[in-house]
Design a protein around this motif. Structure first.
Motif, short mmCIF file in Angstrom:
data_model
loop_
_atom_site.label_atom_id
_atom_site.label_comp_id
_atom_site.label_asym_id
_atom_site.label_seq_id
_atom_site.Cartn_x
_atom_site.Cartn_y
_atom_site.Cartn_z
N ALA A 55 0.80 -1.60 0.06
CA ALA A 55 -0.33 -0.19 -0.43
C ALA A 55 1.13 1.08 -0.23
O ALA A 55 1.93 0.54 0.35
CB ALA A 55 -0.69 0.05 1.31
N GLY A 56 0.84 1.90 -0.63
CA GLY A 56 1.21 3.97 -0.25
C GLY A 56 0.82 4.37 0.58
O GLY A 56 -0.36 4.26 1.55
N TYR A 57 1.92 4.52 1.89
CA TYR A 57 1.64 5.41 3.02
C TYR A 57 2.36 6.83 3.06
O TYR A 57 3.00 7.36 2.07
CB TYR A 57 3.04 4.86 3.81
CG TYR A 57 1.47 3.24 4.49
CD1 TYR A 57 1.72 3.47 6.14
CD2 TYR A 57 1.21 2.40 3.87
CE1 TYR A 57 1.07 2.66 6.81
CE2 TYR A 57 0.93 1.68 4.74
CZ TYR A 57 0.54 1.09 6.02
OH TYR A 57 0.07 -0.18 6.26
N LEU A 58 1.38 8.01 3.64
CA LEU A 58 1.83 9.56 3.73
C LEU A 58 1.75 9.77 4.81
O LEU A 58 0.79 9.35 5.59
CB LEU A 58 0.24 9.79 2.92
CG LEU A 58 0.47 11.56 2.92
CD1 LEU A 58 1.78 11.65 1.52
CD2 LEU A 58 -0.84 12.16 2.47
N VAL A 59 3.00 9.59 5.62
CA VAL A 59 3.26 10.06 7.19
C VAL A 59 4.03 11.95 6.80
O VAL A 59 4.78 12.08 6.24
CB VAL A 59 5.37 9.43 7.11
CG1 VAL A 59 5.51 9.30 8.03
CG2 VAL A 59 5.04 8.01 6.45
N GLY A 116 0.34 12.72 11.22
CA GLY A 116 -0.94 11.45 11.01
C GLY A 116 -0.34 10.59 9.52
O GLY A 116 0.40 11.75 9.14
N VAL A 117 -0.76 9.46 9.28
CA VAL A 117 -0.35 8.64 8.25
C VAL A 117 -1.52 7.98 8.22
O VAL A 117 -2.18 7.47 8.98
CB VAL A 117 0.35 7.59 9.36
CG1 VAL A 117 1.13 6.59 8.01
CG2 VAL A 117 1.51 8.21 10.39
N HIS A 118 -1.11 8.37 6.91
CA HIS A 118 -2.89 8.00 6.35
C HIS A 118 -2.12 6.43 5.05
O HIS A 118 -1.00 6.64 4.31
CB HIS A 118 -3.76 8.43 5.57
CG HIS A 118 -4.21 9.47 6.24
ND1 HIS A 118 -3.17 10.84 6.51
CD2 HIS A 118 -5.18 8.97 6.77
CE1 HIS A 118 -4.58 11.23 7.63
NE2 HIS A 118 -5.47 10.60 7.35
N SER A 119 -2.48 5.43 4.94
CA SER A 119 -2.43 4.79 3.43
C SER A 119 -3.53 4.36 2.75
O SER A 119 -4.80 4.93 3.04
CB SER A 119 -1.99 3.06 4.41
OG SER A 119 -3.57 2.65 5.01
N PHE A 120 -3.07 3.64 1.74
CA PHE A 120 -3.42 4.06 0.25
C PHE A 120 -4.14 2.77 -0.07
O PHE A 120 -2.46 2.14 -0.78
CB PHE A 120 -3.71 5.13 -1.10
CG PHE A 120 -4.52 5.13 -1.67
CD1 PHE A 120 -6.02 4.82 -2.23
CD2 PHE A 120 -3.45 4.23 -3.45
CE1 PHE A 120 -6.65 5.36 -3.28
CE2 PHE A 120 -5.12 4.52 -4.26
CZ PHE A 120 -6.14 4.63 -4.57
N GLN A 122 -8.73 1.66 -4.11
CA GLN A 122 -8.67 2.59 -4.08
C GLN A 122 -9.37 3.85 -2.70
O GLN A 122 -10.18 4.45 -2.96
CB GLN A 122 -9.55 3.12 -5.51
CG GLN A 122 -8.99 2.02 -6.68
CD GLN A 122 -7.77 3.34 -6.78
OE1 GLN A 122 -8.19 4.27 -6.85
NE2 GLN A 122 -6.21 2.43 -7.02
N GLN A 123 -8.84 3.17 -1.77
CA GLN A 123 -9.31 4.24 -0.19
C GLN A 123 -8.43 4.46 0.35
O GLN A 123 -6.87 3.80 0.50
CB GLN A 123 -9.98 2.82 -0.25
CG GLN A 123 -12.14 2.43 -0.53
CD GLN A 123 -12.73 1.82 0.73
OE1 GLN A 123 -12.78 1.36 0.96
NE2 GLN A 123 -14.38 1.64 0.48
N TRP A 124 -8.91 5.51 1.82
CA TRP A 124 -7.48 5.52 2.01
C TRP A 124 -7.61 4.64 3.62
O TRP A 124 -9.01 5.13 4.19
CB TRP A 124 -7.74 6.84 2.35
CG TRP A 124 -6.81 7.86 1.04
CD1 TRP A 124 -7.31 8.84 0.20
CD2 TRP A 124 -5.31 8.36 1.37
NE1 TRP A 124 -6.25 8.77 -1.12
CE2 TRP A 124 -5.42 8.98 -0.82
CE3 TRP A 124 -4.33 8.38 1.60
CZ2 TRP A 124 -4.25 9.27 -0.91
CZ3 TRP A 124 -3.18 8.20 1.21
CH2 TRP A 124 -3.00 9.09 -0.13
N ALA A 125 -6.78 4.49 4.49
CA ALA A 125 -7.79 4.97 5.88
C ALA A 125 -6.89 5.39 6.84
O ALA A 125 -5.02 4.95 6.59
CB ALA A 125 -6.78 3.34 5.55
#
Length: 328
Positions: free
Chosen positions: A205-209, A221-225, A230-233
């Motif tokens: 998954a893609g992680y935004l940190v 915050g940390v979010h994964s895609f 096609q959803q963010w978590a």
């Protein structure tokens, strides 16, 4: 005496690292910050960047491309960019090397966001403009999933003006660039607009940190895609809110280095953090021997390389330091 001093210096350098073994490697040919390095054909590429060591009349930015060979521990200059550029997103995908957006000198300013998609032509040994993004984009981050480039977050012009940093606004942009078709499509936007984050592919998954909002400060915050649905978590947040940081994945862990803050006069983060998905936990892994922000980090040959940046908040004390980090 020199050999004794060298031994003590190296020993103290390693003791600062906690569970990591930090090895100092050859310095960059030119100190740069606000960079997004990429591994391409077994070498590390650094394209453009800002530097407190460069003249103000050229916007303190460079068009130089620096290439590091890990086998010989040497840097060399590669084909230069068409113009000086900083905060441009460098991405290797499908044996191709692209540079997306960033800031250039235009419209009377040094912070004009670009929509350019540049590609390194290996035969001609020069960079070519091969496409344009849907809008100018800078301070974005990226990951590669299914052989396509995802561009996430950053800053774009808020009005018709596009010359200075304050002309830009944080965005929740999520675009997917197809390197075969040289086209960009819109994907589900991230949950919050921000810039100066870090991004990696972790657990498919893609992680935004981390990152920051101009009016909201640093974010933890940390979010994964998930590319399948096609959803963010939302994932477990970092222990500290950090921006201008770098991240890499090694040994099934996500590693975070550096960043800056502006409260109480500002400064640079020292702590190294790792995240394990197995126990959903962040853990401190010592401190950086040379703390920096606006730096880059890439995983290569069972190690992480931590590159450039600045040792003070803002455009000051730009560093040429390169370190190889080995997990003990």
């Amino acid at each position: 005496m020199k050999s004794i001093c060298l031994f003590i210096c190296v020993l103290s350098f390693q003791l600062m690292a906690g569970s990591l073994n930090w090895q100092r490697k050859a310095d960059l040919l030119m100190p740069v910050q606000e960079i997004y390095p990429a591994v391409f054909q077994g070498e590390i590429y650094v394209a453009g960047g800002l530097s407190s060591e460069l003249p103000k009349q050229q916007g303190q930015m460079t068009a130089q491309v620096q290439i590091y060979n890990p086998k010989t521990n040497t840097w060399r200059y590669g084909p230069a960019l068409p113009e000086g550029r900083h905060h441009g997103q460098l991405v290797a995908v499908n044996d191709q090397l692209f540079l997306f957006g960033g800031f250039i000198q235009a419209n009377g300013g040094n912070w004009s966001a670009s929509a350019d998609v540049l590609q390194l032509d290996l035969d001609q040994q020069r960079w070519l403009k091969v496409a344009s993004l849907p809008a100018p984009l800078s301070e974005t981050v990226s990951w590669v999933l299914d052989h396509k480039v995802h561009l996430i977050s950053g800053r774009s012009p808020a009005t018709k003006a596009n010359a200075q940093w304050h002309d830009q606004a944080d965005v929740a942009t999520h675009w997917i660039f197809d390197p075969k078709l040289l086209k960009t499509e819109v994907a589900p936007a991230l949950p919050e607009a921000k810039n100066s984050a870090a991004a990696v592919v972790f657990n498919e998954a893609g992680y935004l940190v981390g990152g920051r909002q101009v009016k909201g400060g640093n974010k933890a915050g940390v979010h994964s895609f998930n590319p399948k649905n096609q959803q963010w978590a939302a994932q477990k947040a970092m222990p500290e809110a950090q921006a201008g940081l770098a991240a890499a994945v090694l040994n099934q862990q996500l590693w975070v280095f550096g960043g800056e803050f502006f409260q109480q006069g500002g400064g640079v983060f020292h702590k190294v953090w790792s995240y394990s998905a197995a126990d959903n936990n962040w853990q401190q892994q010592g401190e950086m021997p040379v703390p920096r922000h606006g730096l880059g980090a890439v995983a290569l040959d069972d190690a992480i390389y931590v590159i450039g940046g600045a040792t003070a908040a803002g455009l000051k004390q730009t560093s040429a330091v390169l370190e190889r980090v080995i997990i003990k």
